[in-house]
Write an enzyme that holds these catalytic residues in place. Sequence first.
Site: not given
Length: 279
Positions: A15-20, A23, A38, A134
Amino acid sequence: MSEALHRNYQVSEEIGRGRFGVVFRCLLPVNGVYYAVKSIEKSLVSADSLDAQCLLTEPKILHLLSPHPNIINLHDFYEDETHLHMVIDLCSSSDLHHRVVTRRVIPEPESASIMCQLVQALAHCHSLGVAHRDIKPDNILFDDRNRLKLADFGSAEFFKEGQLMSGVVGTPYYVAPEVLAGRDYCEKVDVWSAGVVLYIMLAGFPPFYGDSAVEIFDAVLRANLRFPARVFGSVSSAAKDLLRRMLCKDVSRRFSTEQVLRHPWITSGGGARTVADLT
């Protein structure tokens, strides 16, 4: 993926994707509740880097802060040879960034409700010695009950009462001027960033902007807060009063989270319209 994770949860689609990492949605069969997991790939992070420190610190911070109704809660944590896995709340609704982009301006009562929940989350963080560092619309999520969930504590830092922090972290539009100036700073940097979020909800654009990161930083450092009549003509003076107190360059005069929560525009749910209403 971790055998222990799979023993307890049914992991399904991405359902999601990030730099590292990635998800996934997952189900805990014993209670029928869906969560997000995650999964962070260790090989993508240099062992001695700041990113590695953040990855190790985030689960500790979430464990300390959980449970709270307005913070992404950590339910389980697994580690194997290749990955870290954090089982957290599933937020299936759009984040605040998406809401602002699609709706442009958010009415005062709704903005007050969102800000109240956000600052309640920050007050909880600060009371436990955690600064988020942040705050931005992308990190403000909503669950299926439309309840705000503050997320992404990868830049968060522990602090002790009276202790200042250092290091330039954050996102250009939202970072406080004392951070950019290279000075040591306190947890009120989160109040500044929340003030920027409030301004964007009411106006549809940030209070300090430019065509490049350098120009944005220069505008933030000047901190010349303006309320263009074409946009803010219909915004209450009470809301503008709160913005002045949150986006105050003088940190000693900038509101704390508790002061924000006591402001009449917040306590009235965005109903306080004039400065006279504030007394």
